[in-house]
Scaffold this motif. Structure first.
Motif, PDB file in Angstrom:
ATOM      1  N   SER A   1      35.996  38.768  42.626  1.00  0.00           N
ATOM      2  CA  SER A   1      35.219  37.644  42.099  1.00  0.00           C
ATOM      3  C   SER A   1      34.661  38.061  40.753  1.00  0.00           C
ATOM      4  CB  SER A   1      34.067  37.283  43.046  1.00  0.00           C
ATOM      5  OG  SER A   1      33.106  38.332  43.049  1.00  0.00           O
ATOM      6  N   LEU A   2      34.165  37.127  40.011  1.00  0.00           N
ATOM      7  CA  LEU A   2      33.578  37.436  38.705  1.00  0.00           C
ATOM      8  C   LEU A   2      32.383  38.367  38.843  1.00  0.00           C
ATOM      9  CD1 LEU A   2      33.728  33.935  36.956  1.00  0.00           C
ATOM     10  CD2 LEU A   2      35.118  35.946  36.454  1.00  0.00           C
ATOM     11  N   ASP A   3      31.580  38.157  39.878  1.00  0.00           N
ATOM     12  CA  ASP A   3      30.390  38.990  40.078  1.00  0.00           C
ATOM     13  C   ASP A   3      30.781  40.439  40.344  1.00  0.00           C
ATOM     14  OD1 ASP A   3      28.720  36.863  39.696  1.00  0.00           O
ATOM     15  OD2 ASP A   3      28.602  36.366  41.842  1.00  0.00           O
ATOM     16  N   GLU A   4      31.824  40.645  41.201  1.00  0.00           N
ATOM     17  CA  GLU A   4      32.247  42.009  41.538  1.00  0.00           C
ATOM     18  C   GLU A   4      32.817  42.707  40.316  1.00  0.00           C
ATOM     19  OE1 GLU A   4      35.415  44.405  44.380  1.00  0.00           O
ATOM     20  OE2 GLU A   4      34.948  42.310  44.800  1.00  0.00           O
ATOM     21  N   SER A   5      33.544  41.966  39.497  1.00  0.00           N
ATOM     22  CA  SER A   5      34.135  42.562  38.308  1.00  0.00           C
ATOM     23  C   SER A   5      33.055  43.083  37.363  1.00  0.00           C
ATOM     24  CB  SER A   5      35.012  41.538  37.592  1.00  0.00           C
ATOM     25  OG  SER A   5      35.514  42.063  36.398  1.00  0.00           O
ATOM     26  N   LYS A   6      31.963  42.306  37.207  1.00  0.00           N
ATOM     27  CA  LYS A   6      30.876  42.721  36.316  1.00  0.00           C
ATOM     28  C   LYS A   6      30.117  43.909  36.881  1.00  0.00           C
ATOM     29  CE  LYS A   6      30.219  38.120  34.306  1.00  0.00           C
ATOM     30  NZ  LYS A   6      29.321  36.940  34.236  1.00  0.00           N
ATOM     31  N   ALA A   7      30.095  44.006  38.217  1.00  0.00           N
ATOM     32  CA  ALA A   7      29.325  45.087  38.847  1.00  0.00           C
ATOM     33  C   ALA A   7      30.085  46.403  38.879  1.00  0.00           C
ATOM     34  CB  ALA A   7      28.952  44.687  40.272  1.00  0.00           C
ATOM     35  N   ASN A   8      31.357  46.405  38.519  1.00  0.00           N
ATOM     36  CA  ASN A   8      32.190  47.614  38.598  1.00  0.00           C
ATOM     37  C   ASN A   8      32.492  48.120  37.188  1.00  0.00           C
ATOM     38  OD1 ASN A   8      33.936  49.638  39.172  1.00  0.00           O
ATOM     39  ND2 ASN A   8      35.513  48.336  40.077  1.00  0.00           N
ATOM     40  N   PRO A   9      31.741  49.162  36.716  1.00  0.00           N
ATOM     41  CA  PRO A   9      31.955  49.637  35.344  1.00  0.00           C
ATOM     42  C   PRO A   9      33.346  50.208  35.130  1.00  0.00           C
ATOM     43  CG  PRO A   9      30.519  51.138  36.570  1.00  0.00           C
ATOM     44  CD  PRO A   9      30.699  49.918  37.420  1.00  0.00           C
ATOM     45  N   ARG A  10      33.992  50.775  36.201  1.00  0.00           N
ATOM     46  CA  ARG A  10      35.340  51.326  36.043  1.00  0.00           C
ATOM     47  C   ARG A  10      36.351  50.248  35.692  1.00  0.00           C
ATOM     48  NH1 ARG A  10      36.169  55.774  40.892  1.00  0.00           N
ATOM     49  NH2 ARG A  10      34.527  57.224  40.232  1.00  0.00           N
ATOM     50  N   ALA A  11      36.042  49.013  36.083  1.00  0.00           N
ATOM     51  CA  ALA A  11      36.975  47.921  35.806  1.00  0.00           C
ATOM     52  C   ALA A  11      37.049  47.623  34.322  1.00  0.00           C
ATOM     53  CB  ALA A  11      36.553  46.661  36.573  1.00  0.00           C
ATOM     54  N   ASP A  12      35.998  48.014  33.558  1.00  0.00           N
ATOM     55  CA  ASP A  12      36.002  47.744  32.119  1.00  0.00           C
ATOM     56  C   ASP A  12      37.175  48.436  31.433  1.00  0.00           C
ATOM     57  OD1 ASP A  12      33.764  46.265  32.448  1.00  0.00           O
ATOM     58  OD2 ASP A  12      32.359  47.815  31.790  1.00  0.00           O
ATOM     59  N   PHE A  13      37.400  49.714  31.788  1.00  0.00           N
ATOM     60  CA  PHE A  13      38.509  50.450  31.172  1.00  0.00           C
ATOM     61  C   PHE A  13      39.844  49.788  31.495  1.00  0.00           C
ATOM     62  CE2 PHE A  13      41.903  53.533  32.028  1.00  0.00           C
ATOM     63  CZ  PHE A  13      42.163  53.949  30.726  1.00  0.00           C
ATOM     64  N   VAL A  14      40.017  49.416  32.773  1.00  0.00           N
ATOM     65  CA  VAL A  14      41.273  48.789  33.187  1.00  0.00           C
ATOM     66  C   VAL A  14      41.459  47.457  32.489  1.00  0.00           C
ATOM     67  CG1 VAL A  14      42.549  47.850  35.152  1.00  0.00           C
ATOM     68  CG2 VAL A  14      41.253  49.973  35.407  1.00  0.00           C
ATOM     69  N   THR A  15      40.363  46.696  32.367  1.00  0.00           N
ATOM     70  CA  THR A  15      40.428  45.397  31.690  1.00  0.00           C
ATOM     71  C   THR A  15      40.813  45.564  30.224  1.00  0.00           C
ATOM     72  OG1 THR A  15      38.747  44.500  33.175  1.00  0.00           O
ATOM     73  CG2 THR A  15      39.134  43.299  31.130  1.00  0.00           C
ATOM     74  N   GLU A  16      40.232  46.571  29.580  1.00  0.00           N
ATOM     75  CA  GLU A  16      40.559  46.823  28.176  1.00  0.00           C
ATOM     76  C   GLU A  16      42.023  47.249  28.020  1.00  0.00           C
ATOM     77  OE1 GLU A  16      37.762  49.732  26.947  1.00  0.00           O
ATOM     78  OE2 GLU A  16      36.044  48.352  27.010  1.00  0.00           O
ATOM     79  N   LEU A  17      42.482  48.067  28.950  1.00  0.00           N
ATOM     80  CA  LEU A  17      43.882  48.499  28.923  1.00  0.00           C
ATOM     81  C   LEU A  17      44.812  47.303  29.096  1.00  0.00           C
ATOM     82  CD1 LEU A  17      45.984  50.808  28.917  1.00  0.00           C
ATOM     83  CD2 LEU A  17      45.626  51.029  31.386  1.00  0.00           C
ATOM     84  N   TYR A  18      44.485  46.435  30.048  1.00  0.00           N
ATOM     85  CA  TYR A  18      45.316  45.258  30.316  1.00  0.00           C
ATOM     86  C   TYR A  18      45.293  44.305  29.124  1.00  0.00           C
ATOM     87  CZ  TYR A  18      47.142  41.101  32.657  1.00  0.00           C
ATOM     88  OH  TYR A  18      47.888  40.000  33.010  1.00  0.00           O
ATOM     89  N   THR A  19      44.127  44.174  28.490  1.00  0.00           N
ATOM     90  CA  THR A  19      44.017  43.304  27.315  1.00  0.00           C
ATOM     91  C   THR A  19      44.928  43.814  26.193  1.00  0.00           C
ATOM     92  OG1 THR A  19      41.721  42.761  27.873  1.00  0.00           O
ATOM     93  CG2 THR A  19      42.426  42.355  25.600  1.00  0.00           C
ATOM     94  N   GLY A  20      44.969  45.144  26.016  1.00  0.00           N
ATOM     95  CA  GLY A  20      45.853  45.717  25.012  1.00  0.00           C
ATOM     96  C   GLY A  20      47.313  45.437  25.303  1.00  0.00           C
ATOM     97  N   ILE A  21      47.675  45.487  26.583  1.00  0.00           N
ATOM     98  CA  ILE A  21      49.061  45.193  26.979  1.00  0.00           C
ATOM     99  C   ILE A  21      49.395  43.735  26.661  1.00  0.00           C
ATOM    100  CG2 ILE A  21      50.619  44.965  28.972  1.00  0.00           C
ATOM    101  CD1 ILE A  21      49.105  47.380  30.204  1.00  0.00           C
ATOM    102  N   LEU A  22      48.454  42.834  26.947  1.00  0.00           N
ATOM    103  CA  LEU A  22      48.687  41.404  26.665  1.00  0.00           C
ATOM    104  C   LEU A  22      48.828  41.153  25.164  1.00  0.00           C
ATOM    105  CD1 LEU A  22      46.205  39.688  29.176  1.00  0.00           C
ATOM    106  CD2 LEU A  22      48.698  39.847  29.351  1.00  0.00           C
ATOM    107  N   LEU A  23      48.014  41.851  24.367  1.00  0.00           N
ATOM    108  CA  LEU A  23      48.111  41.694  22.907  1.00  0.00           C
ATOM    109  C   LEU A  23      49.459  42.178  22.393  1.00  0.00           C
ATOM    110  CD1 LEU A  23      44.531  42.827  21.801  1.00  0.00           C
ATOM    111  CD2 LEU A  23      45.492  40.512  21.626  1.00  0.00           C
TER     112      LEU A  23
END
Length: 437
Positions: free
Chosen positions: A232-254
């Protein structure tokens, strides 16, 4: 008549001298044959010292002595049978020099090579075996090379031999087998495949798989298997490790967006492995994954191993975008790392040191102590070994805990190394690998 009668005694004397010379030559030839035959009989009986005495009487070259090169050959062979490997090699070498036109010279070359092999000089041995011209000796030569080359255990020595004798199947095969015998040596795996293809060796016996040829497509599908940990959106914000994965995935999409803008069609498919082996196993059961052209991820050991097995079985390339551990690629020719391995980093650091530090070749190597992780220690040892090969004087190879920077500083003080190295050591309290030269 008087004149003829006066000359007759002179002619008789000349004929007598000629007969004496002929008789002496015949007697000498008979002696050569007798001594050679007697020597061979002693050789067959295993009485090699006595045989050598007989052969030495026949070895001197002479117009009426066809036995000389044969006697020299059996003399050298007798020395070999007596365990005199170095003496035997010298005698065979002497034979090749004294009788360069002998019809059996190939056999002498063979035994010179044997002597060099036994003296641990394989390069010299291979050089003499290259001189053998007789096709009938090819199987004996291969057996000889296999016997001794298979005993060489040094990867560097095998590489050096292959650099010179790059058309020698025995050398190439031994080098390839040495590389595959070390699962941690991922740096030379490409060389194994090169050798197998060059010499048409059986792929299976080297643990390789028959790689499919790359096929150009109009569109590529890429599976991104990362631990998004998203419920959920709340769980994603509460998990700091997800930030790195999100940034990595964003780079792949770009990156995919840029490729598509260049009319190189790429479709990204995201899969959440949640750092779980069970979740990853369920994902791999999806039929669509077998149609992927590339898999990016996973990041954690258990999911990564499962996906690696899937990648190997389906011949799909996979890339780990963060790891520097060569074990991630072990056993899977379809697995790649985006970053260089820690072993590659060590080798490149050693190359840099060799190029830059020419005046002072004293070196200290320190690495971070990790009780449950030997990667730094392996990298440090490899680094130190390569420095030694480049004539560096490696004074110390030592692990340090994070609170032991003072030991490094004290060591530098005691060795009176340069001030810049001292300042660097004081500043870097968590030094994992260092060279001070």
């Amino acid at each position: 008549m008087g004149i003829i009668n006066m000359r007759y005694p002179a002619i008789l004397r000349s004929l007598s001298v000629m007969c004496l010379l002929f008789w002496a030559a015949s007697a000498q030839a008979q002696d050569h044959q007798t001594n050679f035959t007697f020597g061979k009989e002693l050789f067959r009986e295993g009485r090699y010292e006595l045989a050598m005495q007989s052969f030495k009487k026949v070895m001197m070259p002479a117009p009426n002595n066809p036995y000389a090169p044969y006697a020299a050959f059996y003399n050298a062979l007798s020395a070999y049978k007596l365990g005199q490997s170095e003496n035997s090699r010298s005698l065979f070498l002497e034979l090749t020099q004294r009788f360069p036109d002998w019809e059996k010279l190939d056999e002498a070359y063979y035994w010179v090579a044997t002597g060099y092999f036994e003296q641990n000089q394989p390069a010299a041995a291979l050089d003499y075996l290259k001189r053998v011209k007789s096709p009938s000796m090819s199987s004996e030569i291969n057996l000889l090379k296999t016997k001794y080359i298979s005993k060489i255990d040094s990867l560097n020595q095998l590489k050096a031999l292959y650099n010179v004798y790059d058309r020698d199947t025995v050398v190439a095969s031994r080098l390839a087998r040495k590389i595959v015998s070390d699962p941690g040596n991922t740096l030379d795996q490409a060389m194994v495949r090169e050798i197998v293809e060059k010499f048409d060796l059986p792929v299976e016996s080297f643990g390789l798989v028959d790689l499919s040829k790359s096929v150009k497509k109009n569109e590529y599908h890429v599976a991104v298997m990362l631990p998004f940990m998203f419920s959920s959106l709340d769980e994603s914000k509460a998990n700091p490790r997800a930030d790195f994965v999100t940034e990595l995935y964003t780079g792949i999409l770009l990156a995919a967006e840029r490729l598509n803008a260049e009319n190189k069609k790429v479709t990204i498919h995201a899969y959440d492995t949640r750092r779980s082996g069970a979740v990853t196993t369920k994902l791999l059961q999806k039929a669509e994954l077998k149609r992927m052209d590339l898999i990016i991820g996973p990041l954690y050991p258990e999911p990564s191993k499962l996906v690696s097995d899937f990648s190997f079985a389906n011949k799909i390339n996979m890339i780990n975008p963060v790891s520097a551990n060569p074990d991630v690629m072990a056993g899977n020719p379809f697995s790649f790392l985006l970053r260089p391995t820690y072993l590659t980093q060590s080798l490149k650091a050693a190359e840099y040191a060799k190029e830059k530090f020419q005046e002072n070749k004293n070196a200290l190597v320190f690495y971070e102590y990790k009780p449950n992780d030997n990667r730094d220690s392996l990298a440090a040892v490899l680094y130190a070994d390569r420095l030694r090969e480049s004539d560096f004087n490696v004074l110390k190879v030592k692990p340090l805990r994070s609170n032991e920077a003072h030991y490094l500083i004290d060591t530098l003080k005691s060795l009176s190394l340069n001030r810049s190295a001292y300042k660097t050591a004081a500043k870097e309290s968590r030094l994992s690998l260092g060279l001070y030269s």
